[in-house]
Design an enzyme around this catalytic site. Structure first.
Site, mmCIF file in Angstrom:
data_model
loop_
_atom_site.group_PDB
_atom_site.id
_atom_site.type_symbol
_atom_site.label_atom_id
_atom_site.label_comp_id
_atom_site.label_asym_id
_atom_site.label_seq_id
_atom_site.Cartn_x
_atom_site.Cartn_y
_atom_site.Cartn_z
ATOM 1 N N HIS A 101 0.831 -1.201 0.000
ATOM 2 C CA HIS A 101 0.000 0.000 0.000
ATOM 3 C C HIS A 101 0.868 1.255 0.000
ATOM 4 O O HIS A 101 0.619 2.200 -0.765
ATOM 5 C CB HIS A 101 -0.912 -0.010 1.233
ATOM 6 N N GLU A 166 -10.294 2.759 0.874
ATOM 7 C CA GLU A 166 -9.245 1.824 1.270
ATOM 8 C C GLU A 166 -9.835 0.784 2.228
ATOM 9 O O GLU A 166 -10.468 1.143 3.217
ATOM 10 C CB GLU A 166 -8.092 2.559 1.960
ATOM 11 N N GLU A 168 -9.266 -1.313 5.112
ATOM 12 C CA GLU A 168 -8.256 -1.346 6.167
ATOM 13 C C GLU A 168 -8.805 -2.038 7.409
ATOM 14 O O GLU A 168 -10.013 -2.281 7.530
ATOM 15 C CB GLU A 168 -7.804 0.079 6.513
ATOM 16 N N GLN A 207 -5.322 15.807 -1.397
ATOM 17 C CA GLN A 207 -4.197 15.323 -0.607
ATOM 18 C C GLN A 207 -2.868 15.525 -1.327
ATOM 19 O O GLN A 207 -1.867 15.902 -0.717
ATOM 20 C CB GLN A 207 -4.386 13.845 -0.285
ATOM 21 N N LYS A 220 -7.854 13.876 3.950
ATOM 22 C CA LYS A 220 -8.202 12.625 4.607
ATOM 23 C C LYS A 220 -8.941 12.834 5.932
ATOM 24 O O LYS A 220 -9.140 11.883 6.685
ATOM 25 C CB LYS A 220 -6.938 11.790 4.854
ATOM 26 N N THR A 224 -14.074 9.084 8.196
ATOM 27 C CA THR A 224 -13.488 7.759 8.350
ATOM 28 C C THR A 224 -14.589 6.836 8.814
ATOM 29 O O THR A 224 -15.195 7.065 9.863
ATOM 30 C CB THR A 224 -12.334 7.768 9.376
#
Length: 270
Positions: A101, A166, A168, A207, A220, A224
């Protein structure tokens, strides 16, 4: 995952009448954890339980196994409940834990340079995220606005055109530590309760422009998403495997006597 007696993830749910309670998931049903310990789960969240430490974690999980095996308490259908964020997020840190990653992202941000920064194989690389933007999985996410650089070098402000996801894994920390007191790698199980799935949404165009020199910020920090269910470490003993071989020696404070990783198969559906 079948959410059978070997798994039993912990979470928090809300009934149609507004009643909120902490629960353990068993198949398509949940067990109200107030049946196990009414005082510990009085808030309807996992906060007090997570803070209580490993001895309590093991005792409560075993009590859930015993109760479910004996069919001691009534279960409630998950379909009639709404899963909510199960704990208070006081802080969170995002790590470049995967070399693949980190390499892929490095190619995006540094197409003409080395994918990995020189420090990557010497210490954990991460950044502090914005705890207030952590939401339970399923929450609508608004595309963020920010500055980006056009191919001709001009700067524009507007909605992100390169929103990224992503798959995760989050490690949920339960017991805390005193300010200024170090936590060693060997104390991992004392502090970490379990794992959850996580997606730290990324506005890659925003970003890329703001990344240098201090790293992720608005690109970011807008959302989340974390799973409503936390799987205890105790349920993952069978998934332990040897980690990838280290190419470089670590400094002594990062050396752990029990080298292990977790073999997890993650699936993303769009």
């Amino acid at each position: 995952m079948n959410f059978d007696i070997d798994h039993l993830p912990f979470g928090s749910v809300r009934a149609v009448d507004g009643r909120r309670f902490a629960a353990v998931r068993f198949g398509d049903d949940v067990l109200d954890l107030a049946h196990i310990d009414a005082a510990l789960f009085a808030s309807g969240t996992l906060d007090a339980f997570l803070a209580s430490g490993r001895t309590t974690w093991r005792a409560v999980r075993q009590a859930c196994v015993d109760a479910l095996t004996a069919d001691r308490f009534p279960l409630e259908p998950l379909a009639e409940l709404t899963a909510v964020l199960p704990f208070t997020v006081a802080d969170y840190v995002d790590f470049y834990a995967s070399e693949q990653h980190a390499t892929n992202v490095g190619h995006i941000f540094r197409p003409d340079g080395a994918a990995l920064t020189p420090n990557w194989k010497h210490l954990p690389i991460g950044y502090h995220g914005r705890a207030g933007t952590v939401v339970v999985s399923g929450t609508d996410v608004r595309r963020p606005n920010g500055q980006t650089r056009n191919p001709d070098g001009t700067i524009r402000f507007g909605p992100s055109q390169r929103l990224d996801i992503e798959a995760e894994v989050a490690f949920v920390v339960g017991t805390g530590s005193e300010l200024g007191t170090a936590v060693t790698v060997d104390e991992f199980r004392t502090h970490v309760f379990g794992l959850a799935l996580l997606n730290d949404w990324s506005a890659r165009d925003i970003q890329t422009w703001e990344y240098v020199p201090l790293g992720p910020f608005l690109g970011k920090s807008f959302a989340t998403s974390v799973s409503a269910w936390v799987l205890p470490l105790a349920a993952l003993e069978g998934a332990r495997v040897a980690p990838p071989a280290r190419e470089l020696p670590l400094l002594p404070y990062l050396e752990d006597g029990d080298h292990w990783g977790l073999a997890l198969d993650l699936t993303v559906e769009l």
